[in-house]
Design a protein around this motif. Structure first.
Motif, PDB file in Angstrom:
ATOM      1  N   TRP A  10       0.996  -1.077  -0.040  1.00 50.09           N
ATOM      2  CA  TRP A  10       0.058   0.090  -0.155  1.00 50.09           C
ATOM      3  C   TRP A  10       0.914   1.206   0.206  1.00 50.09           C
ATOM      4  N   LEU A  11       1.791   1.233   0.817  1.00 53.57           N
ATOM      5  CA  LEU A  11       2.759   2.454   0.842  1.00 53.57           C
ATOM      6  C   LEU A  11       3.366   2.603  -0.581  1.00 53.57           C
ATOM      7  N   ALA A 166       0.426   4.564   6.298  1.00 58.07           N
ATOM      8  CA  ALA A 166       0.461   4.066   7.819  1.00 58.07           C
ATOM      9  C   ALA A 166      -0.925   3.992   8.613  1.00 58.07           C
ATOM     10  N   ALA A 167      -1.593   5.180   8.505  1.00 57.95           N
ATOM     11  CA  ALA A 167      -2.890   5.325   9.089  1.00 57.95           C
ATOM     12  C   ALA A 167      -3.788   4.192   8.598  1.00 57.95           C
ATOM     13  N   LEU A 168      -3.955   4.049   7.093  1.00 57.99           N
ATOM     14  CA  LEU A 168      -4.830   2.935   6.735  1.00 57.99           C
ATOM     15  C   LEU A 168      -4.555   1.404   7.185  1.00 57.99           C
ATOM     16  N   ALA A 169      -2.951   1.252   7.331  1.00 59.90           N
ATOM     17  CA  ALA A 169      -2.502  -0.015   7.837  1.00 59.90           C
ATOM     18  C   ALA A 169      -2.853  -0.282   9.298  1.00 59.90           C
ATOM     19  N   PHE A 183     -10.930   3.676  17.027  1.00 63.33           N
ATOM     20  CA  PHE A 183      -9.523   4.249  16.044  1.00 63.33           C
ATOM     21  C   PHE A 183     -10.117   4.424  14.835  1.00 63.33           C
ATOM     22  N   GLY A 184      -9.937   5.408  14.208  1.00 59.37           N
ATOM     23  CA  GLY A 184     -10.461   6.076  12.819  1.00 59.37           C
ATOM     24  C   GLY A 184      -9.241   6.570  12.137  1.00 59.37           C
ATOM     25  N   VAL A 185      -9.605   7.293  10.839  1.00 56.99           N
ATOM     26  CA  VAL A 185      -8.539   7.873  10.232  1.00 56.99           C
ATOM     27  C   VAL A 185      -9.282   9.216   9.576  1.00 56.99           C
ATOM     28  N   LEU A 186      -8.586  10.142   9.506  1.00 55.09           N
ATOM     29  CA  LEU A 186      -9.169  11.408   8.665  1.00 55.09           C
ATOM     30  C   LEU A 186      -7.959  11.771   7.723  1.00 55.09           C
ATOM     31  N   LEU A 187      -8.317  11.837   6.444  1.00 61.31           N
ATOM     32  CA  LEU A 187      -7.566  12.245   5.339  1.00 61.31           C
ATOM     33  C   LEU A 187      -7.786  13.498   4.766  1.00 61.31           C
ATOM     34  N   THR A 188      -6.904  14.286   4.836  1.00 65.50           N
ATOM     35  CA  THR A 188      -7.421  15.730   4.394  1.00 65.50           C
ATOM     36  C   THR A 188      -6.607  16.459   2.992  1.00 65.50           C
ATOM     37  N   ARG A 189      -7.433  17.205   2.637  1.00 67.12           N
ATOM     38  CA  ARG A 189      -6.926  17.954   1.310  1.00 67.12           C
ATOM     39  C   ARG A 189      -6.195  19.242   1.535  1.00 67.12           C
ATOM     40  N   SER A 319      11.620   0.702   8.191  1.00 62.40           N
ATOM     41  CA  SER A 319      11.655  -0.193   9.455  1.00 62.40           C
ATOM     42  C   SER A 319      10.943   1.280  10.242  1.00 62.40           C
ATOM     43  N   ASP A 320      11.118   2.648   9.769  1.00 67.02           N
ATOM     44  CA  ASP A 320      10.374   3.726  10.601  1.00 67.02           C
ATOM     45  C   ASP A 320       8.889   3.452  10.095  1.00 67.02           C
ATOM     46  N   PHE A 321       8.764   3.247   8.983  1.00 67.62           N
ATOM     47  CA  PHE A 321       7.267   3.199   8.462  1.00 67.62           C
ATOM     48  C   PHE A 321       6.409   2.031   9.303  1.00 67.62           C
ATOM     49  N   HIS A 322       7.226   1.025   9.316  1.00 69.17           N
ATOM     50  CA  HIS A 322       6.268  -0.040  10.119  1.00 69.17           C
ATOM     51  C   HIS A 322       6.226   0.118  11.664  1.00 69.17           C
ATOM     52  N   GLY A 323       7.382   0.649  12.027  1.00 69.11           N
ATOM     53  CA  GLY A 323       7.287   1.270  13.385  1.00 69.11           C
ATOM     54  C   GLY A 323       6.240   2.151  13.870  1.00 69.11           C
ATOM     55  N   LEU A 324       5.807   3.075  12.855  1.00 70.41           N
ATOM     56  CA  LEU A 324       4.802   4.156  12.939  1.00 70.41           C
ATOM     57  C   LEU A 324       3.502   3.371  13.206  1.00 70.41           C
ATOM     58  N   VAL A 325       3.337   2.262  12.148  1.00 67.26           N
ATOM     59  CA  VAL A 325       1.861   1.726  12.358  1.00 67.26           C
ATOM     60  C   VAL A 325       1.805   0.956  13.606  1.00 67.26           C
ATOM     61  N   ASP A 326       2.953   0.459  13.952  1.00 69.35           N
ATOM     62  CA  ASP A 326       2.812  -0.241  15.412  1.00 69.35           C
ATOM     63  C   ASP A 326       2.456   0.937  16.669  1.00 69.35           C
ATOM     64  N   LEU A 327       3.158   2.013  16.470  1.00 68.76           N
ATOM     65  CA  LEU A 327       2.884   3.225  17.257  1.00 68.76           C
ATOM     66  C   LEU A 327       1.577   3.751  17.184  1.00 68.76           C
ATOM     67  N   LEU A 328       1.042   3.886  16.305  1.00 74.95           N
ATOM     68  CA  LEU A 328      -0.400   4.438  16.211  1.00 74.95           C
ATOM     69  C   LEU A 328      -1.316   3.426  16.923  1.00 74.95           C
ATOM     70  N   LEU A 329      -1.311   2.361  16.957  1.00 76.37           N
ATOM     71  CA  LEU A 329      -2.056   1.313  17.629  1.00 76.37           C
ATOM     72  C   LEU A 329      -1.943   1.313  19.079  1.00 76.37           C
ATOM     73  N   VAL A 330      -0.379   1.765  19.449  1.00 79.02           N
ATOM     74  CA  VAL A 330      -0.165   1.949  20.979  1.00 79.02           C
ATOM     75  C   VAL A 330      -0.752   3.191  21.293  1.00 79.02           C
TER      76      VAL A 330
END
Length: 362
Positions: A10-11, A166-169, A183-189, A319-330
């Motif tokens: 997806w990235l 990252a937000a969608l993952a 938990f949800g996502v807001l995608l802006t313009r 690895s930063d990207f995958h860490g961000l996905v983990d961090l969002l859930l935490v």
């Protein structure tokens, strides 16, 4: 549920979609298709075209929204006359990067070259090679070929399509966990031309008043915030410092979970957390350190007067990207948990406070 391999796919897809402020429709279509394949998620589009993606069903906590923007600095054709096209550039890039620059229009299969550019109006003229270019076409720099280093992604638009990915993952994983239904996502313009979409969402009530916002960015790597040292808990930007308690709770949660991360004031620019805070929302920041910010290769050297401005693909760490996905859930959990700071200070005071009685000032 998104594995790391799926999230990386997806990235890759999102960061290669043509997009510009006000012309985010290719990203919107991708996201709408993504949501449409998940029956437990709903998509609401506000009056400004921002996308609010939430989970269906009853929620026991106020929303936590991961926020990212769908635009990126780009060339937008405003008119075509024969082999010349007028354009405006939507986003912030130094005028020196436009000197005889090559431009690619990937969807049309057309290339062009900058003939002139006015940095004040952010408009210019292109010499076009080929046919099929029309008003509203989105162009990107014609980047030199580069092979990414290990653990790196090179892409035209990491800012902020990597944040969208990252937000969608994270949401794809959260929807399988009953305790994360909030938990949800807001995608802006139109972030790149003045945080317009975020401001609209805040002013027009797109966001519930009690929501907690995790504003995601890909931010210029700094000497003390390098690529590859983990996702960054961003406590502020060039304009403001973000919500203290939210920032501390996310940091506390990251430490408890053992997620490698950085905690930094990223003052290279301003981000949407500032806009949300101005309108009374509780917001903190998360980001990825970014190389070649806004496709400006050799930016540090150019600003120092020791290098030439060369358009390049943006760069992040996988690895930063995958860490961000983990961090969002935490973070989605830790925003509702008290930190241990008060207890730590109370314990310290109990151990050492009697020094104030033993050695009083005379």
């Amino acid at each position: 549920m998104a594995s790391r391999a799926v999230a990386a796919k997806w990235l890759e897809q999102l960061t290669h979609l043509p997009t510009a402020s006000g012309l985010e429709h290719h990203v919107v279509d991708w996201v709408a298709d993504w949501v449409g394949r998940r029956k437990d998620i709903r998509l609401d589009v506000d009056s400004g075209g921002n996308l609010l993606i939430t989970q269906k069903g009853r929620k026991t906590k106020p929303l936590v929204l991961a926020v990212a923007h769908m635009d990126h600095p780009a060339f937008v054709v405003t008119s075509v006359d024969g082999n010349e096209a007028d354009f405006e550039f939507r986003g912030g890039v130094n005028p020196e990067y436009f000197d005889e620059a090559a431009v690619d229009f990937p969807l049309e299969g057309v290339t062009a070259q900058v003939v002139s550019y006015d940095g004040n109006s952010q408009t210019g003229v292109l010499a076009v090679a080929g046919q099929g270019l029309g008003e509203g076409a989105i162009g990107v720099w014609d980047f030199p070929e580069m092979k990414p280093e290990e653990d790196r992604l090179l892409a035209p638009a990491c800012d902020d399509l990597a944040g969208c990915a990252a937000a969608l993952a994270a949401l794809d994983r959260a929807r399988k966990k009953p305790g994360l239904r909030h938990f949800g996502v807001l995608l802006t313009r139109a972030e790149e031309v003045g945080l317009v979409g975020a401001t609209h969402a805040a002013r027009e009530g797109t966001i519930p008043a009690d929501a907690r916002l995790l504003s995601i960015e890909t931010s210029r790597a700094l000497p003390n915030a390098p690529i590859g040292d983990g996702p960054i808990i961003r406590i502020g930007d060039a304009a403001t410092v973000f919500d203290e308690e939210l920032s501390n709770r996310v940091s506390h949660g990251a430490r408890k979970a053992g997620i490698p991360h950085q905690r930094k004031l990223m003052d290279g620019g301003s981000c949407e957390a500032t806009a949300f805070g101005v309108y009374g929302y509780r917001a903190t920041g998360l980001c990825l350190a970014l190389g070649n910010w806004h496709n400006r290769g050799n930016l540090d050297e150019f600003e120092a007067g020791t290098g030439e401005p060369v358009p390049m693909k943006e760069e992040i760490s996988l690895s930063d990207f995958h860490g961000l996905v983990d961090l969002l859930l935490v973070a989605a959990v830790s925003v509702d948990e008290e930190t241990d700071l008060r207890r730590r200070f109370d314990d310290l005071y109990e151990r050492t406070g009697d020094i104030l009685l033993k050695d009083r000032l005379r």
